[in-house]
Design a protein around this motif. Structure first.
Motif, PDB file in Angstrom:
ATOM      1  N   ARG A 103      -4.936   9.824  11.679  1.00  0.00           N
ATOM      2  CA  ARG A 103      -4.020  10.422  10.697  1.00  0.00           C
ATOM      3  C   ARG A 103      -3.205   9.351   9.978  1.00  0.00           C
ATOM      4  N   LEU A 104      -2.766   8.334  10.691  1.00  0.00           N
ATOM      5  CA  LEU A 104      -1.927   7.308  10.087  1.00  0.00           C
ATOM      6  C   LEU A 104      -2.694   6.402   9.127  1.00  0.00           C
ATOM      7  N   LYS A 107      -3.691  11.267   2.727  1.00  0.00           N
ATOM      8  CA  LYS A 107      -2.576  12.118   3.152  1.00  0.00           C
ATOM      9  C   LYS A 107      -1.217  11.488   2.879  1.00  0.00           C
ATOM     10  N   TYR A 108      -1.175  10.287   2.309  1.00  0.00           N
ATOM     11  CA  TYR A 108       0.096   9.645   2.003  1.00  0.00           C
ATOM     12  C   TYR A 108       0.754  10.354   0.825  1.00  0.00           C
ATOM     13  N   THR A 109       2.072  10.392   0.817  1.00  0.00           N
ATOM     14  CA  THR A 109       2.817  11.045  -0.259  1.00  0.00           C
ATOM     15  C   THR A 109       3.881  10.099  -0.797  1.00  0.00           C
ATOM     16  N   SER A 151       6.163   7.403  -2.614  1.00  0.00           N
ATOM     17  CA  SER A 151       5.935   6.026  -3.061  1.00  0.00           C
ATOM     18  C   SER A 151       4.802   5.360  -2.289  1.00  0.00           C
ATOM     19  N   HIS A 152       4.528   5.812  -1.073  1.00  0.00           N
ATOM     20  CA  HIS A 152       3.431   5.224  -0.295  1.00  0.00           C
ATOM     21  C   HIS A 152       2.081   5.532  -0.938  1.00  0.00           C
ATOM     22  N   LYS A 153       1.974   6.695  -1.571  1.00  0.00           N
ATOM     23  CA  LYS A 153       0.722   7.077  -2.225  1.00  0.00           C
ATOM     24  C   LYS A 153       0.385   6.131  -3.375  1.00  0.00           C
ATOM     25  N   GLU A 154       1.411   5.595  -4.024  1.00  0.00           N
ATOM     26  CA  GLU A 154       1.205   4.703  -5.168  1.00  0.00           C
ATOM     27  C   GLU A 154       0.631   3.352  -4.761  1.00  0.00           C
ATOM     28  N   ARG A 155       0.633   3.027  -3.477  1.00  0.00           N
ATOM     29  CA  ARG A 155       0.157   1.726  -3.006  1.00  0.00           C
ATOM     30  C   ARG A 155      -1.362   1.654  -2.900  1.00  0.00           C
ATOM     31  N   PHE A 156      -2.069   2.784  -3.116  1.00  0.00           N
ATOM     32  CA  PHE A 156      -3.520   2.834  -2.959  1.00  0.00           C
ATOM     33  C   PHE A 156      -4.172   3.421  -4.200  1.00  0.00           C
ATOM     34  N   ASP A 157      -5.414   2.983  -4.488  1.00  0.00           N
ATOM     35  CA  ASP A 157      -6.142   3.569  -5.609  1.00  0.00           C
ATOM     36  C   ASP A 157      -6.849   4.844  -5.150  1.00  0.00           C
TER      37      ASP A 157
END
Length: 82
Positions: A32-33, A38-40, A42-48
């Motif tokens: 899960r980690l 599943k990131y939301t 500002s963390h979601k913005e770190r990945f394409d």
């Protein structure tokens, strides 16, 4: 062993590698980690879209840095009180 024979063996043995190295765990909380879909926030913005990290470009703040922490209620009031 002859030095030249030893050098030849080292040259021809191939790239360094690992044998029997520990495998990555993909169960429970670890799965899960590490699931970037599943990131939301500002963390979601770190990945394409594919889940690959953007590096430093994904960590840059989008807001301006004016020296105040977010939520500070008395911003720009120093001159009024002194």
């Amino acid at each position: 062993m002859d030095l030249d024979a030893f050098k030849t063996k080292l040259t021809n043995c191939g790239d360094p590698g690992t044998k029997g190295a520990t495998k990555a765990v993909k169960t429970g909380a670890v799965d899960r980690l590490t699931d970037t879909s599943k990131y939301t926030g500002s963390h979601k913005e770190r990945f394409d879209e594919s889940g690959k990290g953007k590096g430093i470009a994904g960590r840059e703040e989008q807001t301006s840095n004016d020296g105040y922490v977010s939520g500070y209620k008395e911003k720009d009031t120093y001159d009024k009180t002194h």
